[in-house]
Motif scaffolding. Sequence first.
Motif, PDB file in Angstrom:
ATOM      1  N   LYS B 387     -26.605   6.399  22.874  1.00  0.00           N
ATOM      2  CA  LYS B 387     -27.950   7.087  22.700  1.00  0.00           C
ATOM      3  C   LYS B 387     -29.043   6.189  22.737  1.00  0.00           C
ATOM      4  CE  LYS B 387     -26.507  11.818  21.578  1.00  0.00           C
ATOM      5  NZ  LYS B 387     -26.765  12.940  21.133  1.00  0.00           N
ATOM      6  N   MET B 388     -30.011   6.439  23.535  1.00  0.00           N
ATOM      7  CA  MET B 388     -31.190   5.654  23.692  1.00  0.00           C
ATOM      8  C   MET B 388     -32.440   6.333  23.160  1.00  0.00           C
ATOM      9  SD  MET B 388     -29.290   3.191  24.733  1.00  0.00           S
ATOM     10  CE  MET B 388     -30.434   1.921  25.547  1.00  0.00           C
ATOM     11  N   GLU B 389     -33.381   5.586  22.927  1.00  0.00           N
ATOM     12  CA  GLU B 389     -34.749   6.049  22.833  1.00  0.00           C
ATOM     13  C   GLU B 389     -35.619   5.255  23.352  1.00  0.00           C
ATOM     14  OE1 GLU B 389     -35.610   6.687  18.670  1.00  0.00           O
ATOM     15  OE2 GLU B 389     -35.230   4.511  18.245  1.00  0.00           O
ATOM     16  N   LEU B 390     -37.035   5.513  23.839  1.00  0.00           N
ATOM     17  CA  LEU B 390     -37.947   4.799  24.407  1.00  0.00           C
ATOM     18  C   LEU B 390     -38.712   3.889  23.430  1.00  0.00           C
ATOM     19  CD1 LEU B 390     -39.151   7.070  27.479  1.00  0.00           C
ATOM     20  CD2 LEU B 390     -37.450   5.322  27.532  1.00  0.00           C
ATOM     21  N   GLY B 391     -38.679   2.635  23.739  1.00  0.00           N
ATOM     22  CA  GLY B 391     -39.675   1.793  23.108  1.00  0.00           C
ATOM     23  C   GLY B 391     -40.954   1.557  23.716  1.00  0.00           C
ATOM     24  N   GLU B 392     -41.139   0.109  23.423  1.00  0.00           N
ATOM     25  CA  GLU B 392     -42.505  -0.318  24.211  1.00  0.00           C
ATOM     26  C   GLU B 392     -42.091  -0.668  25.578  1.00  0.00           C
ATOM     27  OE1 GLU B 392     -45.358  -1.192  22.527  1.00  0.00           O
ATOM     28  OE2 GLU B 392     -44.425   0.191  21.105  1.00  0.00           O
ATOM     29  N   PRO B 393     -43.321  -0.745  26.416  1.00  0.00           N
ATOM     30  CA  PRO B 393     -43.356  -0.956  27.652  1.00  0.00           C
ATOM     31  C   PRO B 393     -42.655  -2.394  27.958  1.00  0.00           C
ATOM     32  CG  PRO B 393     -45.396  -0.310  27.293  1.00  0.00           C
ATOM     33  CD  PRO B 393     -44.816  -0.343  26.022  1.00  0.00           C
ATOM     34  N   ASP B 394     -41.830  -2.536  28.997  1.00  0.00           N
ATOM     35  CA  ASP B 394     -41.371  -3.719  29.341  1.00  0.00           C
ATOM     36  C   ASP B 394     -41.841  -4.270  30.570  1.00  0.00           C
ATOM     37  OD1 ASP B 394     -40.250  -2.405  31.593  1.00  0.00           O
ATOM     38  OD2 ASP B 394     -38.192  -2.312  30.880  1.00  0.00           O
ATOM     39  N   ALA B 395     -41.185  -5.380  30.949  1.00  0.00           N
ATOM     40  CA  ALA B 395     -41.835  -5.995  32.396  1.00  0.00           C
ATOM     41  C   ALA B 395     -42.055  -4.993  33.456  1.00  0.00           C
ATOM     42  CB  ALA B 395     -41.005  -7.111  32.875  1.00  0.00           C
ATOM     43  N   SER B 396     -41.324  -4.322  33.620  1.00  0.00           N
ATOM     44  CA  SER B 396     -41.373  -3.432  34.655  1.00  0.00           C
ATOM     45  C   SER B 396     -42.761  -2.056  34.593  1.00  0.00           C
ATOM     46  CB  SER B 396     -40.185  -2.589  34.897  1.00  0.00           C
ATOM     47  OG  SER B 396     -39.855  -1.383  33.973  1.00  0.00           O
ATOM     48  N   GLY B 397     -43.284  -2.374  33.158  1.00  0.00           N
ATOM     49  CA  GLY B 397     -44.289  -1.354  32.672  1.00  0.00           C
ATOM     50  C   GLY B 397     -43.697   0.020  32.234  1.00  0.00           C
ATOM     51  N   ARG B 398     -42.326   0.065  32.683  1.00  0.00           N
ATOM     52  CA  ARG B 398     -41.804   1.412  31.876  1.00  0.00           C
ATOM     53  C   ARG B 398     -41.384   1.091  30.441  1.00  0.00           C
ATOM     54  NH1 ARG B 398     -37.208   2.351  36.388  1.00  0.00           N
ATOM     55  NH2 ARG B 398     -36.791   0.327  35.724  1.00  0.00           N
ATOM     56  N   ARG B 399     -41.379   2.360  29.636  1.00  0.00           N
ATOM     57  CA  ARG B 399     -41.067   2.052  28.304  1.00  0.00           C
ATOM     58  C   ARG B 399     -39.598   1.703  28.297  1.00  0.00           C
ATOM     59  NH1 ARG B 399     -42.501   7.140  25.026  1.00  0.00           N
ATOM     60  NH2 ARG B 399     -41.970   5.788  23.246  1.00  0.00           N
ATOM     61  N   LYS B 400     -39.264   0.587  27.556  1.00  0.00           N
ATOM     62  CA  LYS B 400     -37.943   0.195  27.281  1.00  0.00           C
ATOM     63  C   LYS B 400     -36.812   0.856  26.571  1.00  0.00           C
ATOM     64  CE  LYS B 400     -35.615  -3.979  25.653  1.00  0.00           C
ATOM     65  NZ  LYS B 400     -35.423  -5.281  26.136  1.00  0.00           N
ATOM     66  N   PRO B 401     -35.785   1.341  27.248  1.00  0.00           N
ATOM     67  CA  PRO B 401     -34.771   1.890  26.277  1.00  0.00           C
ATOM     68  C   PRO B 401     -34.086   1.144  25.328  1.00  0.00           C
ATOM     69  CG  PRO B 401     -33.986   1.572  28.387  1.00  0.00           C
ATOM     70  CD  PRO B 401     -35.327   0.875  28.431  1.00  0.00           C
ATOM     71  N   VAL B 402     -33.965   1.736  24.080  1.00  0.00           N
ATOM     72  CA  VAL B 402     -33.350   0.518  22.878  1.00  0.00           C
ATOM     73  C   VAL B 402     -32.403   1.700  22.243  1.00  0.00           C
ATOM     74  CG1 VAL B 402     -35.217  -0.899  22.563  1.00  0.00           C
ATOM     75  CG2 VAL B 402     -35.345   1.604  21.365  1.00  0.00           C
ATOM     76  N   PRO B 403     -31.322   1.204  21.832  1.00  0.00           N
ATOM     77  CA  PRO B 403     -30.185   2.103  21.524  1.00  0.00           C
ATOM     78  C   PRO B 403     -30.341   2.526  20.040  1.00  0.00           C
ATOM     79  CG  PRO B 403     -29.467  -0.270  21.853  1.00  0.00           C
ATOM     80  CD  PRO B 403     -31.068  -0.293  21.939  1.00  0.00           C
TER      81      PRO B 403
END
Lengths: 269, 495
Positions: B387-403
Amino acid sequence: MNKVVSNRLLANNIHAIEVEAPLIARSRKPGNFVILRVGDKGERIPLTIADADVEKGTITLVVQKVGASSAKIVSLQPGDMVTDLVGPLGQNTHISKVGTVLALAGGLGAAPLLPIVKGFKEAGNRVLTVLAARNKDLLILREELGAYSDELLIMTDDGSEGKKGVVTVGGEEFINREKVDLAIAIGPAIMMKFAAQMTKKYDIPTICSLNTIMVDGTGMCGACRVTVGGETKFTCVDGPEFDGHAIDFDELLNRLGAYKEEECKLPVK
Amino acid sequence: MSKEKYTEMRNQPWRDELRKAVPMKERTAGERVKMNEVDPAERIKSQLLEVNLGLTPEQAQAEAKRCMDCANHPCINGCPVGIDIPTFVKQIEKGEFGKAANTLREYSSLPAVCGRVCPQEKQCEAQCTYHKMKKEPVAIGYLERFAADYAIKNPGECPKPEKKPANGIKIAAIGAGPTSLAFAGDMAKLGYDVTVFEALHEIGGVLKYGIPEFRLPNSIVDSELKAMEELGVKFVTNFLVGRTATLEQLSEEHGFKAFYVGSGAGLPRFMNIPGENLNGVMSSNEYLTRVNLMGAGSEDSETPVLRGNTVMVVGGGNTAMDSVRTAKRLGAERAIIVYRRSREEMPARLEEVHHAEQEGIEFMTLHNPIEYIGTEKGRVRAVRLQKMELGEPDASGRRKPVPIKDAIVELPIDLAVVAVGVSPNPLLLRTLKGVELSKWGTIVVNEETNQSSDPDIFAGGDIVRGGATVILAMGDGRKAAASMDEYLRKKYNLD
């Protein structure tokens, strides 16, 4: 569309089919394969190129009748058309002068092995070949392999021709007699597994050529993936030849059976 | 298109009249048209039934009337191939459907395809002035499809596009997907002798092997191909450039003067997780190729495809949607999208996600596969999902999923389709000498011209971009055609 030039019965259910394909005949190298398809509803089938005649503009494919698709291929007569044929595919066999080469052919594996044996012989190697099959009716390309081998040993499981025993027994006979620098084993996956286990004991570098399930043959589908040295490789673009000692044969054997149940559902003609 | 040309088009008397005929208030009062579609319960029974039925002439004209024919045409700026959208929309409003189709053809070789597969909500429709009025944009995609389909059904009303006299120069396009087709269509119009080489046994690339019939019927692709053949484009199947014959052989023995490489992003990516090579885990390329190109869904095809009762598809793009909806049509009781980000980040077209929902597709967002578990016989039986949750935005500008720590679930499945992207196909690249490649194995081109480091070789589509959409690939093809034309005119003193 490519025209069939000849269809020669090599052994029980095994045919050598010569097809017009001038460009492939010119560009193919030992180790390469083609994908062919017969009929509009036909499956794409990978087949190793057993031989080619540049002047005639033909390639020869060796096919064993095992299911609906291969039955259709072996029933092609001179003048008939192959619906689609593309190639050459796969990496070339790396042929060089290494010294003594042990070639191990299991059943139909004699066909892909032939151009490789020819290549190593022409590169100035001493070539020792073991041609093995379940029984004498399944031995193919004996004369052709013999012509490019310094020695040819025939083995059958039931002893109906040559020596009795499996291919590894014949291989070990050569290895115990003289120094072997490179082994090439081509045949059913289970035969290559045991051949590679045997050569490993003697630390002889070994190449195996894999005939995996494929759809496009150009790297697109990934059906042909195989684990080599712990890494996933695509047989069609990275192979079909790999280091026999690094191939995960158990996974390969499992993957070869992926469509068995489905195959059974095919309409019987 | 230049500002002057557009103003000239816009100020033509018929258009001026049409604009003034209906008060703006009346234009903006209407609701955006709803696409006619086959009932979900009905359509999931067939792999071949197209979901969208298209608009009726009345619907199309009413929708076209909503267009305000803005002087600053923001929609054109949103189109990767710069189609003169207001002109074709106004032609529809006037009832001149054949003319609307011809306007489309000036800019696109595959309008019936684009009308079906373009992510309009991110392109032309995203720029529509209606957004500023907090209203739904004009349904440009539906209208494009309407006009293009009209041309297919009424060929007599749509004369062939103008073509320059033949200049005798032979050009090859490598790969027969959207980028090469767009390139070839433009080059043929410019008077070149164009041959498209394709490794597979069908022309169309991803339009044939990838996008399913229920979204893009092959008959539509074939109609567009026929129009290209009428323009003089030649197609050669079962020909792997670089292997069947090399580029050198094609130029020395067959007289090809320049090449356009549109060989696509062939190699499917996997996730390199345990159990991924079990039977019943396959790439979306394999799954879709078996079903779409080889017809494995139908009884009379000799190509098999594995079926599953519970099918998981990994990914959130159009290919994932195509795969999961295919699984439903092949009889899956549960067909589930597993995606590591949330719904907002899904790159798939909105309409595809919407259709998937209607068809009973389940979505497990913020989940990511970490391991497959097999039966004794080596067939996949379950997948472990992190299961993941959204963290800070990544290079793509989308919020990065983190476990999320220790949040792992096991999902029983009997088929998994991996749709997490593709890598460039190395087959042709291995045989291209003197062409600069990036560290990702894509061809490096001049962004303005799509010319590679070998001046006679141009490239575009996924082999340059590494994975994009049909319309961006087509945009590359058009751009490359224009710049190759300029290059060859100079080189061979054609003017």
